[in-house]
Scaffold this motif. Structure first.
Motif, PDB file in Angstrom:
ATOM      1  N   ARG A   1       0.841  -1.210   0.000  1.00  0.00           N
ATOM      2  CA  ARG A   1       0.000   0.000   0.000  1.00  0.00           C
ATOM      3  C   ARG A   1       0.871   1.253   0.000  1.00  0.00           C
ATOM      4  NH1 ARG A   1      -2.917   0.598  -2.553  1.00  0.00           N
ATOM      5  NH2 ARG A   1      -3.532   2.553  -1.640  1.00  0.00           N
TER       6      ARG A   1
ATOM      7  N   LEU B   1     -10.266  -0.296  -0.609  1.00  0.00           N
ATOM      8  CA  LEU B   1     -10.842   0.951  -0.106  1.00  0.00           C
ATOM      9  C   LEU B   1      -9.803   2.055   0.073  1.00  0.00           C
ATOM     10  CD1 LEU B   1     -13.465  -0.359   2.444  1.00  0.00           C
ATOM     11  CD2 LEU B   1     -13.899   0.765   0.257  1.00  0.00           C
ATOM     12  N   ALA B   2      -8.600   1.666   0.467  1.00  0.00           N
ATOM     13  CA  ALA B   2      -7.549   2.666   0.696  1.00  0.00           C
ATOM     14  C   ALA B   2      -7.132   3.357  -0.604  1.00  0.00           C
ATOM     15  CB  ALA B   2      -6.342   2.027   1.371  1.00  0.00           C
ATOM     16  N   ARG B   3      -7.514   2.790  -1.720  1.00  0.00           N
ATOM     17  CA  ARG B   3      -7.249   3.460  -2.998  1.00  0.00           C
ATOM     18  C   ARG B   3      -8.077   4.736  -3.132  1.00  0.00           C
ATOM     19  NH1 ARG B   3      -6.733  -1.004  -7.834  1.00  0.00           N
ATOM     20  NH2 ARG B   3      -4.494  -1.209  -7.580  1.00  0.00           N
ATOM     21  N   ILE B   4      -9.256   4.747  -2.496  1.00  0.00           N
ATOM     22  CA  ILE B   4     -10.125   5.917  -2.651  1.00  0.00           C
ATOM     23  C   ILE B   4     -10.372   6.670  -1.347  1.00  0.00           C
ATOM     24  CG2 ILE B   4     -11.250   5.123  -4.746  1.00  0.00           C
ATOM     25  CD1 ILE B   4     -13.573   4.130  -3.053  1.00  0.00           C
ATOM     26  N   THR B   5      -9.956   6.087  -0.240  1.00  0.00           N
ATOM     27  CA  THR B   5     -10.078   6.791   1.034  1.00  0.00           C
ATOM     28  C   THR B   5      -8.690   7.236   1.469  1.00  0.00           C
ATOM     29  OG1 THR B   5      -9.819   4.817   2.418  1.00  0.00           O
ATOM     30  CG2 THR B   5     -12.061   5.355   1.701  1.00  0.00           C
ATOM     31  N   PHE B   6      -8.578   7.644   2.683  1.00  0.00           N
ATOM     32  CA  PHE B   6      -7.296   8.094   3.197  1.00  0.00           C
ATOM     33  C   PHE B   6      -6.351   6.914   3.359  1.00  0.00           C
ATOM     34  CE2 PHE B   6     -10.488  11.064   4.840  1.00  0.00           C
ATOM     35  CZ  PHE B   6     -10.013  12.237   4.245  1.00  0.00           C
ATOM     36  N   LYS B   7      -5.071   7.135   3.056  1.00  0.00           N
ATOM     37  CA  LYS B   7      -4.087   6.060   3.175  1.00  0.00           C
ATOM     38  C   LYS B   7      -3.984   5.540   4.602  1.00  0.00           C
ATOM     39  CE  LYS B   7      -1.344   7.221  -0.808  1.00  0.00           C
ATOM     40  NZ  LYS B   7      -0.034   7.389  -1.384  1.00  0.00           N
ATOM     41  N   HIS B   8      -4.204   6.415   5.581  1.00  0.00           N
ATOM     42  CA  HIS B   8      -4.090   5.962   6.969  1.00  0.00           C
ATOM     43  C   HIS B   8      -5.215   5.003   7.355  1.00  0.00           C
ATOM     44  CE1 HIS B   8      -6.775   9.467   7.492  1.00  0.00           C
ATOM     45  NE2 HIS B   8      -7.262   8.764   8.495  1.00  0.00           N
ATOM     46  N   ASP B   9      -6.290   4.949   6.566  1.00  0.00           N
ATOM     47  CA  ASP B   9      -7.364   3.993   6.852  1.00  0.00           C
ATOM     48  C   ASP B   9      -6.837   2.563   6.826  1.00  0.00           C
ATOM     49  OD1 ASP B   9      -9.167   6.070   7.078  1.00  0.00           O
ATOM     50  OD2 ASP B   9     -10.016   5.788   5.081  1.00  0.00           O
TER      51      ASP B   9
END
Length: 183
Positions: free
Chosen positions: A88, A161-169
């Motif tokens: 990631r 999901l981390a592709r479109i949300t915040f990387k820290h998610d």
């Protein structure tokens, strides 16, 4: 690194960045500055290339399992999830996450190789969870395989999901998965 290995490496990166259906031999030839015919020499079909990429990941998994074998169950889990986190960090997703979506569009040999990689991953994870629970390091109420499936689905979903949300998610999900094992 020879030409065959370079083709596998670039193909792997393209799959993990774009997806199976979003790259072609032309993309690889441009990246490596070689002709498409050179790629076809080693891999007559895209399916043959993808099988080689999956097999490369099977070898990586085996090396990983050997490298963590002496660690505690928590160390193994932390390192396992860190492999996904490292991907990631480089804006890639795992080969399982990248190929699972297209599973039903693949020819049988690719499906077989992907099943082998998934089963090997799932079996190792199940064994690690069982070892940790038996040793009192992990605490959960479901059976070991179900817990392994829950972890895999969470991490593969988090990659997407981390592709479109915040990387820290992704990092938060990873930390939560580890914390849940010790509650």
């Amino acid at each position: 690194m020879n030409t065959r290995e370079k083709i596998i490496q670039v193909g792997d990166e393209l799959i993990r960045n774009r997806g199976y259906n979003a790259f072609s031999f032309s993309d690889i030839s441009k990246e490596l500055k070689i002709k498409n015919a050179s790629i076809h020499y080693y891999f007559p079909t895209k399916s043959m290339l993808v099988i080689s990429i999956i097999q490369k990941h099977e070898l990586i998994l085996e090396k990983f399992k050997m490298s963590v074998s002496a660690g505690s169950s928590m160390e193994k889990m932390t390192k396992f999830l860190s492999v996904y986190a490292a991907g990631r960090f480089n804006n890639k997703i795992s080969i399982l996450g990248a190929l699972t979506n297209d599973y039903y569009t693949f020819e049988a040999p690719i499906q077989t190789e992907l099943k082998i990689l998934m089963e090997n991953t799932l079996n190792w994870l199940t064994d690690t969870l069982k070892e940790g629970k038996t040793g009192g390091e992990f605490h959960y109420s479901m059976d070991h395989r179900t817990k392994a499936l829950m972890i895999i689905t969470n991490i593969l979903g988090a990659e997407q999901l981390a592709r479109i949300t915040f990387k820290h998610d992704f990092q938060e999900i990873k930390a939560t998965l580890l914390a849940d094992l010790t509650k």
